[in-house]
Design a protein around this motif. Structure first.
Motif, mmCIF file in Angstrom:
data_model
loop_
_atom_site.group_PDB
_atom_site.id
_atom_site.type_symbol
_atom_site.label_atom_id
_atom_site.label_comp_id
_atom_site.label_asym_id
_atom_site.label_seq_id
_atom_site.Cartn_x
_atom_site.Cartn_y
_atom_site.Cartn_z
ATOM 1 N N ASP A 44 0.916 -1.176 -0.212
ATOM 2 C CA ASP A 44 0.139 0.138 -0.078
ATOM 3 C C ASP A 44 0.754 1.195 0.088
ATOM 4 N N THR A 45 2.197 1.285 0.136
ATOM 5 C CA THR A 45 3.040 2.509 0.092
ATOM 6 C C THR A 45 4.207 2.608 -0.885
ATOM 7 N N SER A 46 4.769 1.423 -1.220
ATOM 8 C CA SER A 46 5.837 1.081 -2.130
ATOM 9 C C SER A 46 5.526 1.853 -3.546
ATOM 10 N N PRO A 47 6.217 2.850 -4.240
ATOM 11 C CA PRO A 47 6.106 3.206 -5.549
ATOM 12 C C PRO A 47 6.299 2.053 -6.547
ATOM 13 N N VAL A 100 -2.831 -11.093 -6.162
ATOM 14 C CA VAL A 100 -1.823 -11.931 -5.617
ATOM 15 C C VAL A 100 -0.361 -11.483 -6.303
ATOM 16 N N ARG A 101 0.503 -10.911 -5.534
ATOM 17 C CA ARG A 101 1.939 -10.646 -5.918
ATOM 18 C C ARG A 101 2.861 -11.638 -5.622
ATOM 19 N N PRO A 102 3.159 -12.498 -6.354
ATOM 20 C CA PRO A 102 4.106 -13.628 -6.204
ATOM 21 C C PRO A 102 5.464 -12.981 -6.208
ATOM 22 N N PHE A 103 6.473 -13.661 -5.282
ATOM 23 C CA PHE A 103 7.857 -13.207 -5.267
ATOM 24 C C PHE A 103 8.498 -14.436 -5.407
ATOM 25 N N ASN A 104 9.032 -14.837 -6.550
ATOM 26 C CA ASN A 104 9.790 -16.038 -6.927
ATOM 27 C C ASN A 104 9.403 -17.150 -6.490
ATOM 28 N N TRP A 105 8.227 -17.592 -6.645
ATOM 29 C CA TRP A 105 7.740 -19.278 -6.236
ATOM 30 C C TRP A 105 8.574 -20.180 -6.708
ATOM 31 N N ALA A 131 -9.910 -11.859 2.556
ATOM 32 C CA ALA A 131 -9.045 -11.527 1.432
ATOM 33 C C ALA A 131 -9.449 -10.505 0.399
ATOM 34 N N SER A 132 -10.993 -10.211 0.390
ATOM 35 C CA SER A 132 -11.442 -9.394 -0.717
ATOM 36 C C SER A 132 -10.966 -7.991 -0.415
ATOM 37 N N GLY A 133 -10.802 -7.382 -1.704
ATOM 38 C CA GLY A 133 -10.241 -5.931 -1.627
ATOM 39 C C GLY A 133 -8.932 -5.757 -1.498
ATOM 40 N N HIS A 134 -8.111 -7.056 -1.173
ATOM 41 C CA HIS A 134 -6.603 -6.786 -0.695
ATOM 42 C C HIS A 134 -5.628 -7.141 -1.989
ATOM 43 N N ILE A 135 -4.516 -6.371 -1.979
ATOM 44 C CA ILE A 135 -3.363 -6.899 -2.725
ATOM 45 C C ILE A 135 -2.471 -7.662 -1.754
ATOM 46 N N PHE A 136 -2.253 -8.792 -2.021
ATOM 47 C CA PHE A 136 -1.282 -9.644 -1.036
ATOM 48 C C PHE A 136 0.256 -9.822 -1.706
ATOM 49 N N ASN A 137 1.341 -9.520 -1.113
ATOM 50 C CA ASN A 137 2.740 -9.869 -1.322
ATOM 51 C C ASN A 137 2.580 -11.304 -0.740
ATOM 52 N N VAL A 138 3.116 -12.340 -1.547
ATOM 53 C CA VAL A 138 3.174 -13.626 -1.049
ATOM 54 C C VAL A 138 4.768 -14.312 -1.320
ATOM 55 N N GLY A 139 5.446 -14.143 -0.392
ATOM 56 C CA GLY A 139 6.886 -14.454 -0.616
ATOM 57 C C GLY A 139 7.863 -14.960 0.760
#
Ligand code: NAD
Ligand code: UDP
Length: 387
Positions: free
Chosen positions: A167-170, A208-213, A280-288
């Motif tokens: 929610d904050t990183s550009p 979902v934002r996957p980080f190198n699965w 979960a709804s309405g959210h963006i999730f980092n998954v790493g």
């Protein structure tokens, strides 16, 4: 009688039908496996390929017979897609071109696949009031703020300059000539469109934002189950080199940093999203896994050691070789310098944490690679070449 499955708030989970687009890929195959083995849900598996889920589709005697159906269709041009979304409770969109070697060499296909082809999926979900879980990428963050600081700046050590927060990183991409960013940019725009559909039309979504699965069945081994000249993602590139007893190629010195997460840990997070829509709804999730950070060079060294252990073969004398990005990927390549996910939001909403260390996940993955490919590689190498 088996006890009913309950969500994180103690409510009984009712069986649902899930339209999973891109179900035949790496992540899709693991998600289908999990849903079949541990839940009562039904999957309408949509893809152009099904090799990675064949073991779930046949024979008819499988315990989940009837709960997974494969629909071979290309979402670019198939009118059956809307019907499948309409008769499902939830759509999960995994379909994409998502291999860096394609971003700068096939930028049009990359943009079409990640933005244009996803548009009807979002539209059908929004118009039919269906929930959507859309797979984006950690690459939407682009480069870290810290990467623009002088090399010796002490601020580079300050997490405020490199930790990636939903929610904050550009989102910081390179210039348009650096076509590497065609993927990140298309993914960012589809995220913004989904978010706007949520805000203006009430679409119930999770991003979902996957980080190198990484793990078994990721990508392909060139010349064995994929094109000989193909360039997959780093796990498969390095696996291929190890299997063939060739040096691992370090692009631009292998200085970029990544955090790797075991596919099975990541799939646990996705299952929580599926079964806890209110959280979960309405959210963006980092998954790493922020604890598994290495440089690409360190990854190469660790994979070399792990592969020696699981194969019983000693490493070759010079296990790595440096190559330039231009030589390896061609014109227009650029790189993300560092990717550490902030875990606050997923922790708060779903109470999820990754478990598996990098060494352990490489050990199980390379055991799989060795078991699956070593013999085929031996035969391919032994085959006399045609004159
Ligand atoms: P993958 O390439 O293994 O799977 C994608 C699947 O989508 C493939 O089976 C492909 O055949 C299918 N597909 C593509 N276009 C299609 C179309 N037009 N019609 C029907 N099917 C189509 O990739 P993956 O690693 O499983 O990634 C899944 C998603 O997660 C992608 O959206 C990707 O951008 C995202 N992602 C993954 C990672 C990771 O670490 N694996 C990282 C960042 C983002
Ligand atoms: N890489 C490398 N050698 C290879 C393949 C990839 O050095 O044989 C590097 C690549 O330049 C990048 C990192 O490994 O810095 C991860 O690449 P990958 O293709 O897995 O995808 P990314 O994490 O960049 O999305």
């Amino acid at each position: 009688m088996a006890t009913a499955r309950v969500d994180l708030d103690g409510n009984t989970i009712t069986p649902m039908t899930i339209c999973m687009i891109g179900a035949g890929g790496f992540i899709g195959s693991h998600l289908c496996e999990k849903l079949m083995a541990e839940t009562p849900h039904t999957v309408l598996a949509v893809d152009v390929y099904n090799d990675k889920i064949k073991h779930l589709l046949e024979p008819d005697s499988l315990p989940w017979n009837g709960r997974i159906q494969f629909h071979r269709l290309n979402i670019k041009n198939d009118s059956r897609l809307e019907g499948l979304i309409k008769c499902s409770d939830l759509t999960i969109n995994l379909a994409a071109i998502c291999t860096p070697a394609d971003y700068n060499t096939r930028p049009l296909d990359t943009i079409y696949s990640n933005f244009i082809d996803a548009l009807p999926v979002v539209k059908y979900c929004s118009e039919n009031n269906k929930r959507l879980i859309h797979f984006s990428t950690c690459e939407v963050y682009g480069k870290t703020i810290g990467s623009f600081l002088p090399k010796d700046s002490p601020l580079r050590q300050d997490p405020a300059y490199y930790i990636l927060k939903e929610d904050t990183s550009p989102c910081i991409f390179g210039s348009v000539e650096k076509q590497r960013w065609s993927y990140a940019c298309a993914k960012q725009l589809i995220e913004r469109l989904i978010y706007a559909e949520g805000a203006e039309n009430g679409l119930e979504f999770t991003i979902v934002r996957p980080f190198n699965w990484i793990g078994p069945r990721m990508d392909f081994i060139p010349g064995i189950d994929g094109p000989s000249e193909g360039v997959p993602r780093v796990l498969a590139c390095f696996s291929n080199n190890l299997l063939r007893r060739e040096p691992l190629k370090l692009v631009d010195g292998g200085e970029s940093q990544r955090t790797f997460i075991y596919i099975k840990d990541a799939i646990e997070a996705v299952l929580l999203m599926i079964e806890n829509p209110a959280r979960a709804s309405g959210h963006i999730f980092n998954v790493g896994n922020p604890n598994n950070e290495v440089t690409v060079r360190q990854l190469a060294e660790m994979m070399t050691k792990v592969y020696s252990k699981v194969s019983g073969e000693e490493a070759i004398e010079s296990p790595t070789i440096d190559v330039s990005s231009k030589e390896f990927y061609g014109e227009g390549y650029d790189d993300s310098d560092k990717r550490i996910p902030d875990m606050t939001i997923i922790n708060k909403q779903l109470g999820w944490n990754p478990k598996t260390s990098l060494w352990d996940l490489l050990e199980s993955t390379l055991t799989y690679q060795h078991r699956t490919y070593a013999e085929a590689i031996k035969q391919a190498i032994a085959k006399p070449t045609a004159n």
